[in-house]
Design a protein around this motif. Structure first.
Motif, PDB file in Angstrom:
ATOM      1  N   LEU A  45       0.842  -1.195   0.000  1.00  0.00           N
ATOM      2  CA  LEU A  45       0.000   0.000   0.000  1.00  0.00           C
ATOM      3  C   LEU A  45       0.874   1.241   0.000  1.00  0.00           C
ATOM      4  CD1 LEU A  45      -2.406  -0.944   2.942  1.00  0.00           C
ATOM      5  CD2 LEU A  45      -2.893  -1.123   0.495  1.00  0.00           C
ATOM      6  N   PRO A  46       0.351   2.349  -0.497  1.00  0.00           N
ATOM      7  CA  PRO A  46       1.068   3.601  -0.271  1.00  0.00           C
ATOM      8  C   PRO A  46       0.979   3.931   1.216  1.00  0.00           C
ATOM      9  CG  PRO A  46      -1.027   4.008  -1.398  1.00  0.00           C
ATOM     10  CD  PRO A  46      -0.866   2.518  -1.288  1.00  0.00           C
ATOM     11  N   CYS A  47       2.035   4.468   1.760  1.00  0.00           N
ATOM     12  CA  CYS A  47       2.069   4.817   3.186  1.00  0.00           C
ATOM     13  C   CYS A  47       1.412   6.177   3.347  1.00  0.00           C
ATOM     14  CB  CYS A  47       3.514   4.821   3.692  1.00  0.00           C
ATOM     15  SG  CYS A  47       3.620   5.073   5.464  1.00  0.00           S
ATOM     16  N   THR A  48       0.073   6.149   3.365  1.00  0.00           N
ATOM     17  CA  THR A  48      -0.691   7.392   3.377  1.00  0.00           C
ATOM     18  C   THR A  48      -1.784   7.352   4.440  1.00  0.00           C
ATOM     19  OG1 THR A  48      -2.298   6.583   1.763  1.00  0.00           O
ATOM     20  CG2 THR A  48      -0.336   7.708   0.885  1.00  0.00           C
ATOM     21  N   VAL A  49      -2.278   8.534   4.776  1.00  0.00           N
ATOM     22  CA  VAL A  49      -3.412   8.638   5.687  1.00  0.00           C
ATOM     23  C   VAL A  49      -4.627   7.929   5.075  1.00  0.00           C
ATOM     24  CG1 VAL A  49      -5.022  10.251   6.796  1.00  0.00           C
ATOM     25  CG2 VAL A  49      -2.572  10.746   6.766  1.00  0.00           C
ATOM     26  N   GLY A  50      -4.764   8.007   3.746  1.00  0.00           N
ATOM     27  CA  GLY A  50      -5.854   7.310   3.068  1.00  0.00           C
ATOM     28  C   GLY A  50      -5.797   5.805   3.294  1.00  0.00           C
ATOM     29  N   SER A  51      -4.611   5.205   3.167  1.00  0.00           N
ATOM     30  CA  SER A  51      -4.459   3.766   3.425  1.00  0.00           C
ATOM     31  C   SER A  51      -4.737   3.452   4.889  1.00  0.00           C
ATOM     32  CB  SER A  51      -3.043   3.303   3.076  1.00  0.00           C
ATOM     33  OG  SER A  51      -2.785   3.435   1.703  1.00  0.00           O
ATOM     34  N   LEU A  52      -4.256   4.297   5.772  1.00  0.00           N
ATOM     35  CA  LEU A  52      -4.474   4.114   7.206  1.00  0.00           C
ATOM     36  C   LEU A  52      -5.965   4.180   7.528  1.00  0.00           C
ATOM     37  CD1 LEU A  52      -2.943   3.663   9.839  1.00  0.00           C
ATOM     38  CD2 LEU A  52      -2.591   6.118   9.986  1.00  0.00           C
ATOM     39  N   THR A  53      -6.663   5.102   6.905  1.00  0.00           N
ATOM     40  CA  THR A  53      -8.108   5.221   7.112  1.00  0.00           C
ATOM     41  C   THR A  53      -8.830   3.995   6.567  1.00  0.00           C
ATOM     42  OG1 THR A  53      -7.961   7.626   7.016  1.00  0.00           O
ATOM     43  CG2 THR A  53     -10.133   6.657   6.631  1.00  0.00           C
ATOM     44  N   GLU A  54      -8.442   3.549   5.389  1.00  0.00           N
ATOM     45  CA  GLU A  54      -9.113   2.406   4.760  1.00  0.00           C
ATOM     46  C   GLU A  54      -8.907   1.115   5.535  1.00  0.00           C
ATOM     47  OE1 GLU A  54      -9.056  -0.175   0.591  1.00  0.00           O
ATOM     48  OE2 GLU A  54      -8.052   1.777   0.657  1.00  0.00           O
ATOM     49  N   PHE A  55      -7.686   0.848   6.016  1.00  0.00           N
ATOM     50  CA  PHE A  55      -7.379  -0.431   6.644  1.00  0.00           C
ATOM     51  C   PHE A  55      -7.366  -0.390   8.174  1.00  0.00           C
ATOM     52  CE2 PHE A  55      -5.970  -1.042   2.351  1.00  0.00           C
ATOM     53  CZ  PHE A  55      -6.335  -2.356   2.089  1.00  0.00           C
ATOM     54  N   GLY A  56      -7.368   0.797   8.753  1.00  0.00           N
ATOM     55  CA  GLY A  56      -7.350   0.914  10.215  1.00  0.00           C
ATOM     56  C   GLY A  56      -5.954   0.900  10.797  1.00  0.00           C
ATOM     57  N   HIS A  57      -5.126  -0.013  10.326  1.00  0.00           N
ATOM     58  CA  HIS A  57      -3.720  -0.128  10.738  1.00  0.00           C
ATOM     59  C   HIS A  57      -2.878  -0.300   9.480  1.00  0.00           C
ATOM     60  CE1 HIS A  57      -4.207  -1.219  15.142  1.00  0.00           C
ATOM     61  NE2 HIS A  57      -5.450  -1.316  14.700  1.00  0.00           N
ATOM     62  N   LEU A  58      -1.657   0.177   9.528  1.00  0.00           N
ATOM     63  CA  LEU A  58      -0.659  -0.158   8.510  1.00  0.00           C
ATOM     64  C   LEU A  58       0.361  -1.061   9.170  1.00  0.00           C
ATOM     65  CD1 LEU A  58      -0.120   3.304   6.781  1.00  0.00           C
ATOM     66  CD2 LEU A  58      -1.605   1.418   6.063  1.00  0.00           C
ATOM     67  N   HIS A  59       0.841  -2.067   8.434  1.00  0.00           N
ATOM     68  CA  HIS A  59       1.771  -3.050   8.988  1.00  0.00           C
ATOM     69  C   HIS A  59       3.021  -3.135   8.126  1.00  0.00           C
ATOM     70  CE1 HIS A  59      -2.328  -4.384  10.145  1.00  0.00           C
ATOM     71  NE2 HIS A  59      -1.750  -4.397  11.329  1.00  0.00           N
ATOM     72  N   GLY A  60       4.114  -3.485   8.773  1.00  0.00           N
ATOM     73  CA  GLY A  60       5.368  -3.682   8.078  1.00  0.00           C
ATOM     74  C   GLY A  60       6.292  -4.523   8.933  1.00  0.00           C
ATOM     75  N   GLN A  61       7.550  -4.471   8.595  1.00  0.00           N
ATOM     76  CA  GLN A  61       8.589  -5.166   9.359  1.00  0.00           C
ATOM     77  C   GLN A  61       9.692  -4.158   9.650  1.00  0.00           C
ATOM     78  OE1 GLN A  61       9.215  -8.016   6.233  1.00  0.00           O
ATOM     79  NE2 GLN A  61       8.250  -9.658   7.410  1.00  0.00           N
ATOM     80  N   VAL A  62      10.287  -4.285  10.816  1.00  0.00           N
ATOM     81  CA  VAL A  62      11.323  -3.353  11.228  1.00  0.00           C
ATOM     82  C   VAL A  62      12.454  -4.124  11.897  1.00  0.00           C
ATOM     83  CG1 VAL A  62      10.304  -2.845  13.499  1.00  0.00           C
ATOM     84  CG2 VAL A  62      11.640  -1.107  12.344  1.00  0.00           C
ATOM     85  N   ARG A  63      13.670  -3.642  11.705  1.00  0.00           N
ATOM     86  CA  ARG A  63      14.829  -4.273  12.335  1.00  0.00           C
ATOM     87  C   ARG A  63      15.116  -3.570  13.653  1.00  0.00           C
ATOM     88  NH1 ARG A  63      17.433  -8.196  10.541  1.00  0.00           N
ATOM     89  NH2 ARG A  63      16.844  -7.816   8.375  1.00  0.00           N
ATOM     90  N   LEU A  64      15.077  -4.332  14.719  1.00  0.00           N
ATOM     91  CA  LEU A  64      15.350  -3.801  16.053  1.00  0.00           C
ATOM     92  C   LEU A  64      16.843  -3.550  16.238  1.00  0.00           C
ATOM     93  CD1 LEU A  64      13.052  -6.141  18.173  1.00  0.00           C
ATOM     94  CD2 LEU A  64      12.558  -3.828  17.350  1.00  0.00           C
ATOM     95  N   PRO A  65      17.232  -2.788  17.253  1.00  0.00           N
ATOM     96  CA  PRO A  65      18.657  -2.566  17.515  1.00  0.00           C
ATOM     97  C   PRO A  65      19.421  -3.867  17.783  1.00  0.00           C
ATOM     98  CG  PRO A  65      17.314  -1.121  18.886  1.00  0.00           C
ATOM     99  CD  PRO A  65      16.377  -2.040  18.172  1.00  0.00           C
ATOM    100  N   THR A  66      18.702  -4.920  18.171  1.00  0.00           N
ATOM    101  CA  THR A  66      19.322  -6.223  18.420  1.00  0.00           C
ATOM    102  C   THR A  66      19.645  -6.963  17.128  1.00  0.00           C
ATOM    103  OG1 THR A  66      17.155  -7.280  18.517  1.00  0.00           O
ATOM    104  CG2 THR A  66      18.088  -6.486  20.600  1.00  0.00           C
TER     105      THR A  66
END
Length: 194
Positions: free
Chosen positions: A62-83
């Motif tokens: 999805l585009p990382c937009t307020v519109g996507s956030l509104t449509e889906f409620g949450h946006l999800h991804g993956q992130v690398r922690l400091p560990t």
């Protein structure tokens, strides 16, 4: 044990959230978009997706937009922690309407932290991770360089626990959570100290 970065493993999304909750200070979609874009960049989130019942490669980004956030409620991804561990993460908007500010809440679920081996409770009276606190404070500081906000709070399920008007520009002396409090163009970090 399954990977803490798998979307389909619903245990990764369980047991609450470790958060950086940002009081945007406006209900204007354009300002929320500026903070959302800065957040995704500062945390170096991989992907932007609307569903957790499919792996990233099984759904269209999805585009990382307020519109996507509104449509889906949450946006999800993956992130690398400091560990070094790659984990699932997400973001939700809490819209205040006319009465209060809007918030963006960036989170890493505790289920994923468990699988990544991140300690988040060491016997202190409150649920806290020094590693997560420091990392989320750095993410918040990076966001503030390009997108102003009224307040950031860091910790376990901290969204809605206070707001900038309650703090009136002053960090509490005793802090159960972390605070990112702007004063003019300078962002002050008050780490949890209890």
């Amino acid at each position: 044990m399954t990977s803490p970065a798998r979307f389909r493993d619903q245990s990764n999304w369980s047991n609450g959230y470790y958060e950086l909750a940002i009081e945007v200070g406006s209900s204007d979609d354009a300002q929320i978009q500026v903070v959302l874009s800065a957040l995704w960049s500062a945390a170096d989130v991989h992907g932007c997706f609307g569903r957790t019942d499919r792996e990233p490669e099984e759904q269209d980004p999805l585009p990382c937009t307020v519109g996507s956030l509104t449509e889906f409620g949450h946006l999800h991804g993956q992130v690398r922690l400091p560990t070094g561990q790659l984990v699932v993460c997400g973001c939700v908007a809490i819209r205040g309407g006319d009465e209060s500010s809007d918030w963006l809440d960036f989170y890493v679920p505790v289920g994923a932290l468990d699988k990544a081996g991140v300690a988040y409770w060491d016997g202190r009276p409150l649920f806290r991770s020094d590693v997560m606190d420091a990392w989320l404070a750095a993410v918040g500081a990076d966001i503030f360089k390009s997108a102003s906000f009224r307040l950031g709070v860091i910790g376990f399920e901290v969204s809605g626990c206070t707001d900038a008007s309650t703090l009136a520009g002053k960090l509490p002396q005793t802090r159960d959570i972390g605070y990112l409090l702007p004063q003019g163009d300078v962002l002050h970090y008050g780490a949890a100290n209890t």
